[in-house]
Write a protein that holds these residues in place. Structure first.
Motif, PDB file in Angstrom:
ATOM      1  N   PRO A 181      49.600  14.669  33.659  1.00 11.29           N
ATOM      2  CA  PRO A 181      49.136  13.350  34.103  1.00 11.29           C
ATOM      3  C   PRO A 181      50.042  12.646  35.093  1.00 11.29           C
ATOM      4  O   PRO A 181      49.618  11.685  35.732  1.00 11.29           O
ATOM      5  N   LEU A 182      51.288  13.096  35.242  1.00 14.62           N
ATOM      6  CA  LEU A 182      52.227  12.371  36.103  1.00 14.62           C
ATOM      7  C   LEU A 182      52.497  13.065  37.435  1.00 14.62           C
ATOM      8  O   LEU A 182      53.318  12.598  38.226  1.00 14.62           O
ATOM      9  N   SER A 183      51.807  14.161  37.700  1.00 20.01           N
ATOM     10  CA  SER A 183      52.102  14.963  38.889  1.00 20.01           C
ATOM     11  C   SER A 183      51.872  14.212  40.195  1.00 20.01           C
ATOM     12  O   SER A 183      52.504  14.516  41.206  1.00 20.01           O
ATOM     13  N   ASN A 184      50.973  13.241  40.195  1.00 20.26           N
ATOM     14  CA  ASN A 184      50.649  12.524  41.435  1.00 20.26           C
ATOM     15  C   ASN A 184      51.541  11.304  41.677  1.00 20.26           C
ATOM     16  O   ASN A 184      51.359  10.600  42.670  1.00 20.26           O
ATOM     17  N   LEU A 185      52.496  11.051  40.794  1.00 15.70           N
ATOM     18  CA  LEU A 185      53.331   9.857  40.908  1.00 15.70           C
ATOM     19  C   LEU A 185      54.673  10.203  41.536  1.00 15.70           C
ATOM     20  O   LEU A 185      55.133  11.339  41.466  1.00 15.70           O
ATOM     21  N   ASP A 186      55.321   9.183  42.136  1.00 20.19           N
ATOM     22  CA  ASP A 186      56.645   9.434  42.701  1.00 20.19           C
ATOM     23  C   ASP A 186      57.678   9.564  41.582  1.00 20.19           C
ATOM     24  O   ASP A 186      57.410   9.249  40.427  1.00 20.19           O
ATOM     25  N   ALA A 187      58.889  10.026  41.936  1.00 33.07           N
ATOM     26  CA  ALA A 187      59.889  10.396  40.933  1.00 33.07           C
ATOM     27  C   ALA A 187      60.258   9.226  40.018  1.00 33.07           C
ATOM     28  O   ALA A 187      60.328   9.386  38.793  1.00 33.07           O
ATOM     29  N   ALA A 188      60.494   8.051  40.594  1.00 32.71           N
ATOM     30  CA  ALA A 188      60.902   6.903  39.777  1.00 32.71           C
ATOM     31  C   ALA A 188      59.797   6.487  38.818  1.00 32.71           C
ATOM     32  O   ALA A 188      60.054   6.165  37.645  1.00 32.71           O
ATOM     33  N   LEU A 189      58.557   6.495  39.299  1.00 30.39           N
ATOM     34  CA  LEU A 189      57.438   6.100  38.451  1.00 30.39           C
ATOM     35  C   LEU A 189      57.174   7.139  37.360  1.00 30.39           C
ATOM     36  O   LEU A 189      56.778   6.793  36.240  1.00 30.39           O
ATOM     37  N   ARG A 190      57.421   8.417  37.656  1.00 30.23           N
ATOM     38  CA  ARG A 190      57.263   9.448  36.628  1.00 30.23           C
ATOM     39  C   ARG A 190      58.203   9.189  35.458  1.00 30.23           C
ATOM     40  O   ARG A 190      57.817   9.304  34.297  1.00 30.23           O
ATOM     41  N   VAL A 191      59.456   8.829  35.772  1.00 28.18           N
ATOM     42  CA  VAL A 191      60.434   8.539  34.712  1.00 28.18           C
ATOM     43  C   VAL A 191      59.960   7.365  33.869  1.00 28.18           C
ATOM     44  O   VAL A 191      60.019   7.391  32.635  1.00 28.18           O
ATOM     45  N   HIS A 192      59.454   6.321  34.539  1.00 27.78           N
ATOM     46  CA  HIS A 192      58.969   5.132  33.827  1.00 27.78           C
ATOM     47  C   HIS A 192      57.763   5.470  32.957  1.00 27.78           C
ATOM     48  O   HIS A 192      57.689   5.052  31.788  1.00 27.78           O
ATOM     49  N   MET A 193      56.820   6.228  33.499  1.00 26.99           N
ATOM     50  CA  MET A 193      55.605   6.557  32.755  1.00 26.99           C
ATOM     51  C   MET A 193      55.878   7.512  31.597  1.00 26.99           C
ATOM     52  O   MET A 193      55.177   7.479  30.586  1.00 26.99           O
ATOM     53  N   ARG A 194      56.904   8.358  31.725  1.00 20.76           N
ATOM     54  CA  ARG A 194      57.296   9.202  30.598  1.00 20.76           C
ATOM     55  C   ARG A 194      57.620   8.339  29.384  1.00 20.76           C
ATOM     56  O   ARG A 194      57.184   8.615  28.266  1.00 20.76           O
ATOM     57  N   LYS A 195      58.388   7.296  29.615  1.00 15.58           N
ATOM     58  CA  LYS A 195      58.766   6.387  28.522  1.00 15.58           C
ATOM     59  C   LYS A 195      57.532   5.684  27.959  1.00 15.58           C
ATOM     60  O   LYS A 195      57.397   5.528  26.742  1.00 15.58           O
ATOM     61  N   GLU A 196      56.648   5.248  28.858  1.00 12.56           N
ATOM     62  CA  GLU A 196      55.455   4.521  28.413  1.00 12.56           C
ATOM     63  C   GLU A 196      54.556   5.395  27.547  1.00 12.56           C
ATOM     64  O   GLU A 196      54.047   4.961  26.511  1.00 12.56           O
ATOM     65  N   ILE A 197      54.339   6.649  27.983  1.00 11.44           N
ATOM     66  CA  ILE A 197      53.461   7.537  27.225  1.00 11.44           C
ATOM     67  C   ILE A 197      54.057   7.823  25.858  1.00 11.44           C
ATOM     68  O   ILE A 197      53.350   7.796  24.840  1.00 11.44           O
ATOM     69  N   ARG A 198      55.359   8.089  25.801  1.00 16.23           N
ATOM     70  CA  ARG A 198      55.996   8.378  24.515  1.00 16.23           C
ATOM     71  C   ARG A 198      55.978   7.147  23.609  1.00 16.23           C
ATOM     72  O   ARG A 198      55.736   7.254  22.405  1.00 16.23           O
ATOM     73  N   THR A 199      56.210   5.964  24.178  1.00 12.87           N
ATOM     74  CA  THR A 199      56.176   4.726  23.382  1.00 12.87           C
ATOM     75  C   THR A 199      54.783   4.490  22.808  1.00 12.87           C
ATOM     76  O   THR A 199      54.638   4.122  21.642  1.00 12.87           O
ATOM     77  N   LEU A 200      53.755   4.706  23.636  1.00 18.51           N
ATOM     78  CA  LEU A 200      52.380   4.557  23.164  1.00 18.51           C
ATOM     79  C   LEU A 200      52.063   5.552  22.056  1.00 18.51           C
ATOM     80  O   LEU A 200      51.432   5.203  21.053  1.00 18.51           O
ATOM     81  N   HIS A 201      52.505   6.775  22.227  1.00 18.25           N
ATOM     82  CA  HIS A 201      52.289   7.803  21.204  1.00 18.25           C
ATOM     83  C   HIS A 201      52.868   7.352  19.868  1.00 18.25           C
ATOM     84  O   HIS A 201      52.208   7.431  18.823  1.00 18.25           O
ATOM     85  N   ASP A 202      54.094   6.847  19.885  1.00 17.29           N
ATOM     86  CA  ASP A 202      54.754   6.411  18.647  1.00 17.29           C
ATOM     87  C   ASP A 202      54.061   5.193  18.051  1.00 17.29           C
ATOM     88  O   ASP A 202      53.886   5.098  16.829  1.00 17.29           O
TER      89      ASP A 202
END
Length: 355
Positions: A161-182
């Motif tokens: 899901p993050l392949s189309n995002l730039d590097a900084a936004l990928r790092v941010h969205m990684r945290k968001e997805i994991r936080t939502l999962h928890d």
């Protein structure tokens, strides 16, 4: 723990091409599992098979204890988040979020209420009346996730899901997805070719190669104890260095075939003269004081990011070294290196399995 998704001896053929080969995997309820591997390894095919977008050739797939053979995607109660977002451009954020609910006969008031709750969870409350064209890439990905969340499915399936995002936004969205999962207590299966995403987000990582599961376990298990040269080279960034070697006369050292013959001590005993492949992680190679070093090698390239220094040796094969210190080293210098014996990985040159 309760098993939420269970795959038993799954095979998938596309004509003569054998895409999945006897794949068995149990995914526990509430876990975050990453499927990782190079292009063509079968990870997306496996995810799409769980979703019902691919028909398995043989084997058994169960979701929440129910056999899914012949069950169409819409009745599997899983939600998929795609790389391309797949939003309806003529619908507002609110309409995109509520679309699946309206299809299932939920009344407008209840659908809007659920959309408001999901929007609050995903940070979309101020964007409900906007159209996808008015959103940034990260906002569109949040809408795609919100559309999945609103259904309260048995599992979330993420296809890069993050392949189309730039590097900084990928790092941010990684945290968001994991936080939502928890926060949701969800069961998530996440496909990526990026091993950093897999290592930082998942509880359990499944490394795939040529349609089979090469190794699975916690991120640190795979990092510390790779069962093969393939896994060792895939997990970790920069990638592990590999050097041909021969076990020394004392049976407790290995002679590296690099710039002549240099010896490293081992923390185990092996047969004298045995040929091996030596694996050395860049972050485990330490720049040492002269006289304390095991290896003295010429330098080809030095790259500094401020917080990290990357050194590439002028050898065949070349070695990459990662130092957290700022180093006064230049191309053309020689560098003194050492590594703890417990960090020396050995692989069989024929089978490429760990020794």
């Amino acid at each position: 723990m309760t098993t939420q998704i269970e795959l038993s001896h799954i095979d998938k053929h596309y004509g003569v091409f054998h895409a999945l080969k006897d794949v068995s995997l149990s995914i526990e309820k509430g876990s975050f599992v990453a499927l990782v591997g190079p292009s063509g390894c079968g990870k997306s095919t496996l995810l799409r098979s769980i979703a019902g977008l691919e028909t398995i050739t043989s084997g058994t797939l169960k979701i929440a204890g129910e056999t899914m053979t012949g069950v169409p995607p819409r009745k599997r109660d899983v939600a998929m988040v795609f790389q391309s977002y797949a939003l309806y451009p003529h619908m507002t954020v609110e309409e995109n979020l509520t679309y699946s609910l309206r299809l299932h006969g939920v009344n407008k008031a209840e659908a809007r209420q659920k959309a408001a709750e999901v929007a609050a969870t995903t940070g979309l409350s101020a964007l409900l009346k906007r159209y996808p064209r008015e959103l940034s890439g990260g906002q569109r990905q949040r809408v795609a996730m919100g559309r999945a969340i609103i259904r309260n499915p048995k599992a979330f399936l993420f296809d890069e899901p993050l392949s189309n995002l730039d590097a900084a936004l990928r790092v941010h969205m990684r945290k968001e997805i994991r936080t939502l999962h928890d926060r949701l207590g969800a069961t998530s299966v996440y496909v990526t070719h990026d091993q950093i995403e897999a290592m930082t987000m998942a509880d359990h990582v499944v490394v795939m190669r040529d349609g089979v599961i090469e190794q699975q376990g916690s991120p640190l298990e795979l990092y510390d104890h790779p069962i093969s040269k393939f896994v060792a080279g895939f997990i970790g960034s920069p990638a592990m260095n590999f050097v041909p070697g021969t076990i020394g006369a004392d049976s407790r050292s290995v002679n590296l075939e690099i710039n002549g013959s240099l010896s490293l001590p081992l923390n185990r005993t092996l047969d004298t003269g045995r040929k091996v492949i030596v694996g050395l992680r860049p972050e485990h190679l330490v720049v040492a004081d002269p006289g304390m070093a095991t290896l003295r090698l010429p330098v080809a390239v030095v790259e500094s990011t401020g917080s990290m220094t990357y050194v590439t040796t002028n050898t065949t094969p070349e070695l990459t070294v990662v130092e957290t210190r700022r180093m006064n080293i230049r191309a053309g210098d020689s560098v003194d290196l050492t590594i703890a014996p417990e960090h020396v990985h050995l692989f069989d040159p024929t089978t490429e399995q760990a020794i």
